[in-house]
Enzyme design. Sequence first.
Site, short mmCIF file in Angstrom:
data_model
loop_
_atom_site.label_atom_id
_atom_site.label_comp_id
_atom_site.label_asym_id
_atom_site.label_seq_id
_atom_site.Cartn_x
_atom_site.Cartn_y
_atom_site.Cartn_z
CG LEU A 117 -1.92 -1.10 1.37
CD1 LEU A 117 -2.60 -1.04 2.74
CD2 LEU A 117 -2.96 -1.02 0.26
CG ASP A 118 -0.12 5.01 -1.90
OD1 ASP A 118 -0.52 5.40 -0.79
OD2 ASP A 118 -0.77 5.20 -2.94
CB ALA A 119 3.79 6.56 2.01
CB THR A 121 -2.98 3.77 0.61
OG1 THR A 121 -3.11 4.56 -0.57
CG2 THR A 121 -4.16 2.82 0.70
NE ARG A 202 0.24 6.98 -6.80
CZ ARG A 202 0.14 7.50 -5.58
NH1 ARG A 202 0.77 6.93 -4.57
NH2 ARG A 202 -0.57 8.59 -5.36
#
Length: 280
Positions: A117-119, A121, A202
């Site tokens: 999960l991106d930072a 999220t 993403r």
Amino acid sequence: MMSTEIPPAGFSENGVRLQKVLANAGVASRRVIEQYIVEGRIRVNGAVVTELGRRIDPETDLVDVDGTAVQLDTGKRYVMLNKPTGVVSSMKDEKGRPDLRRFTKDYEERLYNVGRLDAETSGLLILTNDGDLAHVLAHPSFGVTKVYIAKVEGIVTAQTIAKLTKGIDLEDGRIVADKARLLDSSRGSSLVELTLHSGRNRIVRRMLAAVGHPVTELVRRQFGPLHLGTLPAGKSRELTKIELGALLTLSRQDSPADGASNPSRASGTDADRGDAQENE
């Protein structure tokens, strides 16, 4: 007279009694497991076990009870984390940003994240030392679904929801949401729930931006059969036996028709390479 009965496929005279293996795995007592065998509720490598003296190899044989897979290797660990925003999905960030080591340092086993999960999220992330499971769950070709709740700019209409499920053309190809629904709209923003099996980079943020509704907050609520529930942000817990059984059953299903390779017993490095398949 010597018996001519042919043992079932996979039968091993030198293995460990099935009752002992399942009792050690925490399924039930040996006496209860014997009753399960009599009732035909246990399968080994897909075949129903009928003999109480059955022996198996816990390292190679696959066992399920009532159709739910059982993990026989007690050295495997499975943890659900509600990743908070501001933390990168890496065990060691080269830029020195907060990473996942703070959530794994108290476990004896060396755990790795399944997917990313991106930072910015938050939400459900699985940590494990089971490379086979990590491969299946992280690889897009296996089609494991994830459910996201996104807060977006603007008032989302029914027409926009229809666009998401009919398909959107992005720079790296067409993408179709498995499901989409509007949860709420007020004060110039909306809450949208998206269900996807894609692992493209993403992808949730890009899909919603493409229909004119940039994401301001994003959380993953579900990963396959796992639900985040009431687990607070920044907290983790081990999976229940029911949750683990559901995950293992999913991971042991046949490989997809597109020819994705069968998972090997991955090392930590292999698991990290698999993580690159997904970054929401």
